[in-house]
Design an enzyme around this catalytic site. Structure first.
Site, PDB file in Angstrom:
ATOM      1  N   ASP A 118      -8.464  -8.222   6.706  1.00  0.00           N
ATOM      2  CA  ASP A 118      -9.583  -7.902   7.582  1.00  0.00           C
ATOM      3  C   ASP A 118     -10.018  -6.457   7.457  1.00  0.00           C
ATOM      4  OD1 ASP A 118      -7.188  -6.822   8.854  1.00  0.00           O
ATOM      5  OD2 ASP A 118      -8.495  -6.403  10.556  1.00  0.00           O
ATOM      6  N   ASP A 148       0.867  -1.189   0.000  1.00  0.00           N
ATOM      7  CA  ASP A 148       0.000   0.000   0.000  1.00  0.00           C
ATOM      8  C   ASP A 148       0.903   1.238   0.000  1.00  0.00           C
ATOM      9  OD1 ASP A 148      -2.681   1.095   0.278  1.00  0.00           O
ATOM     10  OD2 ASP A 148      -2.249   1.450   2.373  1.00  0.00           O
ATOM     11  N   ARG A 186     -11.424 -12.234   7.583  1.00  0.00           N
ATOM     12  CA  ARG A 186     -10.192 -12.914   7.146  1.00  0.00           C
ATOM     13  C   ARG A 186     -10.482 -14.284   6.550  1.00  0.00           C
ATOM     14  NH1 ARG A 186      -5.738  -9.972   9.153  1.00  0.00           N
ATOM     15  NH2 ARG A 186      -6.039  -8.952  11.153  1.00  0.00           N
TER      16      ARG A 186
HETATM   17  P1  IMP Z   1       1.699  -0.291   3.882  1.00  0.00           P
HETATM   18  O1  IMP Z   1       2.678  -0.360   5.016  1.00  0.00           O
HETATM   19  O2  IMP Z   1       0.979   1.037   3.835  1.00  0.00           O
HETATM   20  O3  IMP Z   1       2.253  -0.679   2.548  1.00  0.00           O
HETATM   21  O4  IMP Z   1       0.516  -1.245   4.253  1.00  0.00           O
HETATM   22  C1  IMP Z   1       0.560  -2.558   4.115  1.00  0.00           C
HETATM   23  C2  IMP Z   1      -0.346  -3.219   5.145  1.00  0.00           C
HETATM   24  O5  IMP Z   1      -1.545  -2.487   5.370  1.00  0.00           O
HETATM   25  C3  IMP Z   1      -0.794  -4.525   4.593  1.00  0.00           C
HETATM   26  O6  IMP Z   1       0.100  -5.528   5.004  1.00  0.00           O
HETATM   27  C4  IMP Z   1      -2.146  -4.705   5.210  1.00  0.00           C
HETATM   28  O7  IMP Z   1      -2.002  -5.352   6.464  1.00  0.00           O
HETATM   29  C5  IMP Z   1      -2.664  -3.339   5.457  1.00  0.00           C
HETATM   30  N1  IMP Z   1      -3.638  -2.931   4.421  1.00  0.00           N
HETATM   31  C6  IMP Z   1      -3.443  -2.024   3.435  1.00  0.00           C
HETATM   32  N2  IMP Z   1      -4.528  -1.893   2.666  1.00  0.00           N
HETATM   33  C7  IMP Z   1      -5.436  -2.781   3.160  1.00  0.00           C
HETATM   34  C8  IMP Z   1      -6.772  -3.148   2.754  1.00  0.00           C
HETATM   35  O8  IMP Z   1      -7.356  -2.639   1.778  1.00  0.00           O
HETATM   36  N3  IMP Z   1      -7.380  -4.122   3.495  1.00  0.00           N
HETATM   37  C9  IMP Z   1      -6.790  -4.722   4.569  1.00  0.00           C
HETATM   38  N4  IMP Z   1      -5.543  -4.403   4.966  1.00  0.00           N
HETATM   39  C10 IMP Z   1      -4.871  -3.445   4.279  1.00  0.00           C
END
Ligand code: IMP
Ligand code: MG
Length: 184
Positions: A163, A107, A169
């Site tokens: 989730d 993300d 989940r």
């Molecule tokens: P980042 O650190 O912003 O890249 O986020 C990654 C983490 O955010 C992922 O491993 C997920 O656990 C959580 N995450 C990001 N987007 C979503 C979503 O749409 N649904 C559920 N979890 C998400």
């Protein structure tokens, strides 16, 4: 749990997971080395993906061990809180290991940067990453995973390990989460 839209069906996911295992296998020059690949599953969202990927890697002929790293950046909110917390550490010494980080979604990129830094600082020989979903439009820290399952739209998704506020989940497919929290 009602989902607004099914993005990826169980069948599509299963086929893509087999494809990812084949990609990982095809980039692996040294399958005869003594040390197997160390798969690092990022808890909790990647636990189902990792379980299926481990079986697909086995079917593809890749020897792999697995360990688990608990991380949290979201709490119960849908927006990243900007800081990644370690909630559970690995049991494996990663020194000189060939590591594959497995996460559910890429993300902002903060989680992946955190794990890459951690494993490199601990002396891993090679660190690559595999994510089931990529939301490139949300990236804040540059970089992509080495292996990506699907591109996903900028919507909050749920199911197949992921989730919303702790629920969903166990759904076998991935869908967009309902907008109203009371629908969850
Ligand atoms: P980042 O650190 O912003 O890249 O986020 C990654 C983490 O955010 C992922 O491993 C997920 O656990 C959580 N995450 C990001 N987007 C979503 C979503 O749409 N649904 C559920 N979890 C998400
Ligand atoms: Mg996660």
């Amino acid at each position: 749990m009602n989902v607004a839209d099914v993005l990826f069906s169980a069948e599509e996911i299963a086929a893509r997971v087999m494809g990812l295992a084949a990609e990982i296998k095809s980039t692996d020059e040294d399958l005869t080395r003594e040390q197997p690949l160390l798969v690092v599953c990022i808890l909790r969202g990647a636990f189902i993906f990792t379980a299926d990927l481990m079986r697909a890697l086995h079917a593809a002929g890749v020897n792999a061990e697995v360990d688990f790293l608990g991380l949290s950046s979201y709490g119960t909110a849908r927006e990243s809180q900007g800081r990644v917390h370690l909630t559970m550490d690995l049991q494996t010494d990663v020194t000189a290991r060939d590591v594959l980080i497995v996460d559910d979604i890429l993300d902002s990129g903060r989680t992946l940067r955190f794990v890459l830094g951690l494993l490199q600082s601990r002396g891993a020989a090679r660190v690559r990453s595999c994510v089931l979903l990529d939301k490139p439009s949300r990236r804040e820290i540059e970089g992509n995973a080495d292996f990506t399952g699907f591109r996903a739209p900028d919507a909050f998704v749920v199911g197949y390990g992921m989730d919303v506020a702790g629920l969903g989940r166990g759904m076998p497919y991935i869908g967009t989460a309902p907008d109203e929290p009371e629908q969850v």
